[in-house]
Design an enzyme around this catalytic site. Structure first.
Site, PDB file in Angstrom:
ATOM      1  N   GLY A   1       0.755  -1.248   0.000  1.00 28.27           N
ATOM      2  CA  GLY A   1       0.000   0.000   0.000  1.00 28.27           C
ATOM      3  C   GLY A   1       0.780   1.289   0.000  1.00 28.27           C
TER       4      GLY A   1
ATOM      5  N   TYR B   1      -0.736  -1.726 -12.150  1.00 24.44           N
ATOM      6  CA  TYR B   1      -2.172  -1.608 -12.420  1.00 24.44           C
ATOM      7  C   TYR B   1      -2.436  -0.951 -13.772  1.00 24.44           C
ATOM      8  CZ  TYR B   1      -1.980  -2.647  -7.455  1.00 24.44           C
ATOM      9  OH  TYR B   1      -1.696  -3.230  -6.238  1.00 24.44           O
TER      10      TYR B   1
ATOM     11  N   CYS C   1     -15.338   5.072 -27.485  1.00 28.63           N
ATOM     12  CA  CYS C   1     -16.589   5.814 -27.620  1.00 28.63           C
ATOM     13  C   CYS C   1     -17.296   6.044 -26.307  1.00 28.63           C
ATOM     14  CB  CYS C   1     -17.497   5.047 -28.566  1.00 28.63           C
ATOM     15  SG  CYS C   1     -16.632   4.692 -30.080  1.00 28.63           S
TER      16      CYS C   1
ATOM     17  N   GLU D   1       3.900  -6.755   1.454  1.00 31.80           N
ATOM     18  CA  GLU D   1       3.337  -7.081   0.129  1.00 31.80           C
ATOM     19  C   GLU D   1       3.235  -5.841  -0.750  1.00 31.80           C
ATOM     20  OE1 GLU D   1      -0.547  -8.421   1.232  1.00 31.80           O
ATOM     21  OE2 GLU D   1       0.126 -10.336   2.031  1.00 31.80           O
ATOM     22  N   PRO D   2       4.328  -5.175  -1.025  1.00 34.13           N
ATOM     23  CA  PRO D   2       4.232  -3.990  -1.887  1.00 34.13           C
ATOM     24  C   PRO D   2       4.045  -4.385  -3.353  1.00 34.13           C
ATOM     25  CG  PRO D   2       6.528  -4.389  -1.317  1.00 34.13           C
ATOM     26  CD  PRO D   2       5.712  -5.451  -0.610  1.00 34.13           C
ATOM     27  N   GLY D   3       3.183  -3.666  -4.037  1.00 30.91           N
ATOM     28  CA  GLY D   3       3.011  -3.887  -5.472  1.00 30.91           C
ATOM     29  C   GLY D   3       3.358  -2.616  -6.217  1.00 30.91           C
ATOM     30  N   ARG D   4       2.523  -1.580  -5.979  1.00 28.21           N
ATOM     31  CA  ARG D   4       2.655  -0.327  -6.721  1.00 28.21           C
ATOM     32  C   ARG D   4       4.049   0.295  -6.590  1.00 28.21           C
ATOM     33  NH1 ARG D   4      -1.931   2.921  -7.542  1.00 28.21           N
ATOM     34  NH2 ARG D   4      -2.882   1.906  -5.761  1.00 28.21           N
TER      35      ARG D   4
HETATM   36  N1  LLP Z   1      -1.736  -6.838  -0.392  1.00 25.02           N
HETATM   37  C1  LLP Z   1      -3.075  -6.913  -0.524  1.00 25.02           C
HETATM   38  C2  LLP Z   1      -3.825  -7.853   0.299  1.00 25.02           C
HETATM   39  C3  LLP Z   1      -3.720  -6.083  -1.472  1.00 25.02           C
HETATM   40  O1  LLP Z   1      -5.039  -6.162  -1.593  1.00 25.02           O
HETATM   41  C4  LLP Z   1      -2.966  -5.177  -2.250  1.00 25.02           C
HETATM   42  C5  LLP Z   1      -3.603  -4.317  -3.236  1.00 25.02           C
HETATM   43  C6  LLP Z   1      -1.568  -5.151  -2.081  1.00 25.02           C
HETATM   44  C7  LLP Z   1      -0.997  -5.987  -1.123  1.00 25.02           C
HETATM   45  C8  LLP Z   1      -0.671  -4.256  -2.868  1.00 25.02           C
HETATM   46  O2  LLP Z   1      -0.946  -2.904  -2.679  1.00 25.02           O
HETATM   47  P1  LLP Z   1       0.035  -1.821  -3.323  1.00 25.02           P
HETATM   48  O3  LLP Z   1       1.364  -1.932  -2.621  1.00 25.02           O
HETATM   49  O4  LLP Z   1       0.161  -2.121  -4.760  1.00 25.02           O
HETATM   50  O5  LLP Z   1      -0.644  -0.543  -3.059  1.00 25.02           O
HETATM   51  N2  LLP Z   1      -6.026  -1.069  -9.028  1.00 25.02           N
HETATM   52  C9  LLP Z   1      -5.799  -0.072  -7.993  1.00 25.02           C
HETATM   53  C10 LLP Z   1      -5.062  -0.628  -6.809  1.00 25.02           C
HETATM   54  C11 LLP Z   1      -5.718  -1.829  -6.168  1.00 25.02           C
HETATM   55  C12 LLP Z   1      -4.961  -2.405  -5.015  1.00 25.02           C
HETATM   56  C13 LLP Z   1      -5.573  -3.679  -4.538  1.00 25.02           C
HETATM   57  N3  LLP Z   1      -4.860  -4.340  -3.491  1.00 25.02           N
HETATM   58  C14 LLP Z   1      -5.080   1.117  -8.602  1.00 25.02           C
HETATM   59  O6  LLP Z   1      -4.797   1.109  -9.799  1.00 25.02           O
HETATM   60  O7  LLP Z   1      -4.802   2.087  -7.897  1.00 25.02           O
END
Ligand code: LLP
Length: 421
Positions: A239, A375, A346, A275-278
């Site tokens: 997050g 994303y 469209c 659990e970083p993604g973004r």
């Molecule tokens: N762990 C869990 C349980 C999650 O649900 C998520 C994201 C993450 C880790 C990773 O979060 P991050 O580090 O990437 O913020 N599509 C949306 C974001 C949805 C995130 C969903 N869960 C966007 O484009 O902003």
């Protein structure tokens, strides 16, 4: 910091000119930087140094096999949320013991796949899921390692669609009921409780909600230990936000976040998972698109691109801002004017930016959307029968297409016509 910089007036991805990639693969396309992916992963890894830890990349952000392999080779674990993601992680060479399985609605088939293939832990989100997991594990003669995801009822102060830690959200078990649910888990022979899981939302630009949530997790850890549970692992979710609008942002760094984790939870002696993604993938990617037309409307002008909401849905879905920069660097001091940046789909929602201050651009010019590595491609679709756009990975002066653009035939031939037609 990323590796997309101008050199002598041309935008580069590491040591490759973005225009050269466009000439080879056509537009629109995604391009990712290996060096940026690795840099961000290592920032998190370093931020938790001194604590037993595993960075489990949230692969929902970008699950291309080449991206996963890059991170896995650097030592990342994976956070998966579906059977498909589990299979992708395994296909990229990630061993089961480095995969955590999150998600509010794991099916029995998904649970079975992960139990059979090997899993580090399931992050359980409800009592009914716990019962299915217990039964499935016992039927397979296995014991499933679990954490329980608690919902700490904390306001993550982020976009409503990506906040997950308030009691009204569908995620986790209310923290007030956690002791009762852990007691139930301990009585199930197919489960082994190993820790606690929490994830409060995405694109957090303030550490305060983390401090609140992790403080509650620390208290819960002590209460559960007093109840006789072995709590040796804390999964703290992802997050941490990124600076989408560079001229106007200063989000906390992974090192600040790591210091907070140590301060709030370090005394418990637990293994830490995050659990970083973004933050790993976001700024490691651009979406590159070509200007098709510049259209003068009534009172406003439109920059019509060949990329659209189906390729990058974040602006339409979350009103998200992405910096949009020309691939040829504008001359110093060039005058900028407001323009709406739109795609050809469209519907009016197919708008990337309204009244964005942009330098003059002409049909045929290339623009790059920054911070599109997370994303972006994973949320794309073929709406309007627009084929999924290619993904390219750069590594130093090399680049490779890591998912090619399908042909129209491939797209059409996935449909089948019933025999009565
Ligand atoms: N762990 C869990 C349980 C999650 O649900 C998520 C994201 C993450 C880790 C990773 O979060 P991050 O580090 O990437 O913020 N599509 C949306 C974001 C949805 C995130 C969903 N869960 C966007 O484009 O902003």
């Amino acid at each position: 910091m990323d590796h997309f910089l101008y050199r002598d007036g041309a935008l580069f991805a590491e040591d490759v000119a973005v225009a050269d990639i466009a000439a080879e693969v056509g537009t629109p396309f995604y391009v990712y930087s290996t060096a940026t992916l690795l840099r961000h992963f290592r920032l998190f890894d370093a931020a938790l140094e001194g604590m037993d830890h595993l960075v489990c990349y949230a692969m929902k952000a970008n699950s291309n096999q080449a991206v996963l392999r890059t991170l896995a080779q650097a030592g990342a674990g994976m956070d998966v949320v579906s059977g498909g993601e589990y299979q992708r992680a395994r296909a990229a060479g990630v061993p089961g013991e480095r995969i955590v399985f999150s998600g509010v609605g794991k099916t029995q088939a998904e649970i079975r796949t992960a139990l059979e293939g090997g899993i580090r832990q399931f992050n359980v989100e409800s009592e009914p899921e716990m019962a299915v997991l217990d039964a499935t594990a016992r039927a397979l003669g296995k014991v499933a390692p679990i954490t329980i995801r608690v919902n700490p009822d904390v306001d993550a102060k982020t976009h409503a669609k990506i906040a997950t830690g308030k009691s009204e959200n569908k995620f986790g078990i209310p923290i007030a009921r956690a002791r009762e649910v852990y007691r139930m888990a301990a009585a199930m022979p197919g489960l082994e409780v190993v820790g606690i899981d929490v994830h409060i939302g995405s694109q957090l630009t303030d550490l305060e909600p983390y401090a609140l949530a992790y403080g509650k997790v620390a208290e819960l850890t002590e209460a559960l230990r007093a109840d006789g549970h072995v709590i040796r692992r804390l999964d703290l979710g992802g997050g941490l936000g990124i600076p989408y609008e560079r001229s106007n942002a200063d989000p906390p760094l992974p090192s600040d976040y790591g210091a907070l984790v140590k301060r709030t939870l370090g005394h418990l002696g637990c293994e830490i998972e995050i659990e970083p993604g973004r933050l790993i993938a976001g700024n490691a990617g651009l979406m590159v698109s070509e200007v098709i037309y510049v259209k003068s409307g009534e009172g406003r002008d439109f920059l019509i691109l060949d990329g659209a909401m189906n390729d990058l849905i974040r602006p339409a879905m979350y009103d998200a801002w992405h910096d949009i920069i020309p691939v040829v660097e504008p001359a110093a001091g060039v005058e900028r004017a407001p323009i709406d940046v739109v795609g050809p789909v469209c519907e009016s929602g197919d708008t990337f930016a309204r009244q964005r201050m942009m330098p003059p651009l002409l049909a045929g010019d290339l623009v790059a959307f920054r911070s599109a590595g997370a994303y972006g491609a994973v949320m794309s679709s073929e709406y309007n029968s627009r084929p999924l756009i290619p993904e390219v990975l750069v590594h130093g002066d090399q680049f490779a297409v890591i998912r090619r653009r399908p042909t129209f035939d491939e797209m059409i031939n996935r449909d089948t016509i019933p025999e009565w037609l």
